[in-house]
Design a protein around this motif. Structure first.
Motif, short mmCIF file in Angstrom:
data_model
loop_
_atom_site.label_atom_id
_atom_site.label_comp_id
_atom_site.label_asym_id
_atom_site.label_seq_id
_atom_site.Cartn_x
_atom_site.Cartn_y
_atom_site.Cartn_z
N LEU A 5 0.86 -1.19 0.00
CA LEU A 5 0.00 0.00 0.00
C LEU A 5 0.89 1.24 0.00
CD1 LEU A 5 -2.70 -1.16 2.59
CD2 LEU A 5 -2.75 -1.32 0.09
N ILE A 6 1.22 1.69 -1.19
CA ILE A 6 2.11 2.84 -1.36
C ILE A 6 1.33 3.98 -2.00
CG2 ILE A 6 4.25 3.68 -2.40
CD1 ILE A 6 5.20 0.76 -2.53
N PRO A 7 1.13 5.08 -1.29
CA PRO A 7 0.35 6.20 -1.85
C PRO A 7 1.02 6.78 -3.10
CG PRO A 7 0.62 6.44 0.52
CD PRO A 7 1.51 5.33 0.10
N LEU A 8 0.23 6.95 -4.14
CA LEU A 8 0.71 7.52 -5.40
C LEU A 8 -0.14 8.74 -5.74
CD1 LEU A 8 1.11 4.18 -7.41
CD2 LEU A 8 2.94 5.51 -6.31
N ASN A 9 0.47 9.90 -5.73
CA ASN A 9 -0.28 11.14 -5.95
C ASN A 9 -0.96 11.19 -7.31
OD1 ASN A 9 0.43 12.14 -3.43
ND2 ASN A 9 2.32 13.07 -4.20
N GLU A 10 -0.35 10.54 -8.31
CA GLU A 10 -0.89 10.62 -9.66
C GLU A 10 -1.96 9.56 -9.94
OE1 GLU A 10 2.81 8.03 -9.71
OE2 GLU A 10 2.15 9.92 -8.81
N ASP A 11 -2.16 8.62 -9.01
CA ASP A 11 -3.14 7.56 -9.19
C ASP A 11 -4.53 8.05 -8.80
OD1 ASP A 11 -4.78 5.16 -8.22
OD2 ASP A 11 -3.13 4.20 -9.27
N HIS A 12 -5.53 7.83 -9.68
CA HIS A 12 -6.86 8.37 -9.42
C HIS A 12 -7.54 7.71 -8.21
CE1 HIS A 12 -8.01 4.73 -11.65
NE2 HIS A 12 -9.21 4.88 -11.14
N LEU A 17 -9.43 8.26 -2.60
CA LEU A 17 -9.36 7.87 -1.19
C LEU A 17 -8.95 9.05 -0.32
CD1 LEU A 17 -9.55 5.70 0.97
CD2 LEU A 17 -7.17 5.07 0.48
N SER A 18 -8.02 9.86 -0.81
CA SER A 18 -7.59 11.05 -0.05
C SER A 18 -8.77 12.00 0.19
CB SER A 18 -6.48 11.78 -0.80
OG SER A 18 -6.11 12.96 -0.13
N GLU A 19 -9.57 12.22 -0.86
CA GLU A 19 -10.75 13.09 -0.73
C GLU A 19 -11.71 12.54 0.32
OE1 GLU A 19 -11.64 15.88 -2.26
OE2 GLU A 19 -10.39 16.07 -4.04
N ILE A 20 -11.89 11.23 0.33
CA ILE A 20 -12.83 10.61 1.26
C ILE A 20 -12.31 10.70 2.70
CG2 ILE A 20 -13.86 8.40 1.94
CD1 ILE A 20 -13.98 7.72 -1.06
N LEU A 21 -11.05 10.36 2.90
CA LEU A 21 -10.49 10.34 4.25
C LEU A 21 -10.35 11.74 4.84
CD1 LEU A 21 -7.74 7.57 3.99
CD2 LEU A 21 -10.10 7.37 4.76
N ASN A 22 -10.14 12.74 3.98
CA ASN A 22 -10.01 14.11 4.48
C ASN A 22 -11.27 14.59 5.18
OD1 ASN A 22 -7.38 14.43 3.64
ND2 ASN A 22 -7.89 15.43 1.71
N PHE A 77 -0.10 10.05 4.57
CA PHE A 77 -1.29 10.06 3.72
C PHE A 77 -2.55 10.00 4.58
CE2 PHE A 77 -4.64 7.78 1.50
CZ PHE A 77 -4.77 8.53 0.33
N LEU A 78 -2.52 9.14 5.59
CA LEU A 78 -3.69 8.99 6.47
C LEU A 78 -3.78 10.10 7.51
CD1 LEU A 78 -3.46 5.13 7.15
CD2 LEU A 78 -5.00 6.28 5.57
N LYS A 79 -2.71 10.85 7.66
CA LYS A 79 -2.65 11.93 8.65
C LYS A 79 -2.83 11.40 10.07
CE LYS A 79 -4.28 15.41 5.38
NZ LYS A 79 -5.33 16.41 5.04
N ILE A 80 -2.12 10.31 10.37
CA ILE A 80 -2.14 9.77 11.72
C ILE A 80 -0.71 9.57 12.19
CG2 ILE A 80 -4.37 8.61 11.41
CD1 ILE A 80 -2.95 6.00 11.05
N SER A 81 -0.48 9.83 13.46
CA SER A 81 0.88 9.70 14.02
C SER A 81 1.05 8.40 14.78
CB SER A 81 1.18 10.88 14.95
OG SER A 81 0.18 11.00 15.95
N THR A 82 -0.03 7.95 15.45
CA THR A 82 0.03 6.72 16.22
C THR A 82 -0.85 5.68 15.56
OG1 THR A 82 0.35 7.98 18.26
CG2 THR A 82 -0.33 5.68 18.49
#
Length: 351
Positions: A5-12, A17-22, A77-82
């Motif tokens: 699971l490697i975040p790719l900025n250019e992948d739709h 997923l980023s829009e949803i999790l934000n 990407f998930l914006k979590i530290s722990t």
């Protein structure tokens, strides 16, 4: 072997997923979570994001936890530290009340998606099977052995026999926003579920007088047509079966006796029923032109099953199934709200 699971900025898909999790980082969403008892807040948000990540990429929770622990890019990407452990994840989710969990999903969708405009609107109702991935081929599971279980044997034309439940979803026709969903045992006929749906829609104040309900012929019965109009003042566009006797059906459309109560404005009530019955006769006579509604919701359910891991659920309690289905409904609502709602786009995303 599961892919990394490697975040790719250019992948739709990662962008979506980023829009949803934000959404979970907004103040309004966190207020909704707190109001519905999804607490402690910070731990819950982290757990929700990891579960949604696992659903989005059809992986199990333990793998999503492991990947998040090992990859700094994924934590950013998930914006979590722990990162909560797998056992902490299950403990946190087990504490949530399933009904409050479902309400938090619908509250967030109501916050994000367009609100209904004045006037009547269309609501699509559709049911699908929820297969629980129990290995009944290896060990015979009889009907009697499931008597005290919350899931049952069922049958569907595309899947055959299965063990699970039935999910019924109500969507706004114009926006495809999920409005409500119900879980039933797999062996309950859709025609029997229909009155439950109407009662739930009324209880939650979703429907208004004159709204149109689009439903597949699985919900068909003369009684369901009549209760829609007489008891709920709705226009039931339930696709008829070949043997439907329209003359008999139209003759059943009498006014309910309650409108002659001395406390009611009888003339006004009669006028309302006349409009609803006239609209019903017009639409049911032309029902074939509305079959696109079925096509749309079939693509919606395909999206939930194929893209969001609802094809086979590894769950064995109603509490867990309801919470998992709630997140799938959240995914669907957010996806269509972000513009993926046409048939081709839905089909492509589900592949």
């Amino acid at each position: 072997m599961q892919p990394p699971l490697i975040p790719l900025n250019e992948d739709h898909k990662w962008k979506l997923l980023s829009e949803i999790l934000n959404v979970f980082d907004s103040r309004n969403s966190r207020q909704i979570l707190s109001r519905r008892g999804i607490l402690p807040l910070q731990k819950s948000v982290s757990a929700l994001k990891i579960v949604l990540l696992s659903m989005f990429f059809s992986s199990n929770v333990s793998y999503a936890v492991k990947e998040t622990e090992e990859r700094e890019s994924l934590r950013k990407f998930l914006k979590i530290s722990t990162v909560p452990s797998e056992s902490e994840m299950y403990t946190t989710f087990s504490q949530y009340d399933p009904d409050n969990f479902s309400y938090f999903v619908l509250d967030i969708l109501n916050e994000l998606c367009p609100h209904r405009k004045s006037g009547s609107r269309g609501i699509i109702i559709y049911s699908t099977d929820i297969n629980l991935n129990l290995n009944w081929h290896a060990k015979k599971i009889s009907k009697n052995s499931l008597e005290d279980k919350e899931y049952k044997w069922g049958y569907s034309t595309h899947r055959g026999f299965f063990i699970g439940m039935k999910l019924t979803l109500a969507l706004e026709y114009s926006t495809l926003k999920p409005l409500m969903f119900l879980l039933n045992e797999a062996n309950v006929p859709e025609a029997k579920i229909y009155p439950m749906i109407l009662s739930e829609l009324k209880k939650r104040r979703i429907t208004k007088t004159g709204d149109i309900l689009f439903a597949d012929r699985g919900y068909y019965s003369y009684e369901n047509y009549t209760i829609s109009i007489k008891e709920f003042k709705l226009v039931p566009l339930i696709f008829p079966r070949k043997n439907c006797n329209f003359s008999k059906l139209f003759n059943m459309m009498a006014y309910p006796l309650k409108i002659f109560d001395s406390k009611r404005d009888t003339e006004a009530e009669i006028a309302i029923y006349k409009r609803i019955i006239a609209k019903f006769k017009q639409l049911i006579s032309d029902w074939k032109n509305f079959r696109k509604a079925r096509s749309i919701i079939e693509d919606i359910f395909k999206l939930a099953k194929k893209a969001y891991s609802m094809e086979n659920l590894h769950r064995d309690t109603r509490r867990s199934i309801q919470k998992y289905c709630s997140l799938a409904v959240l995914f669907v609502g957010m996806t269509v709200n972000l513009g993926i709602k046409e048939n081709k786009a839905l089909q492509a995303f589900s592949e």
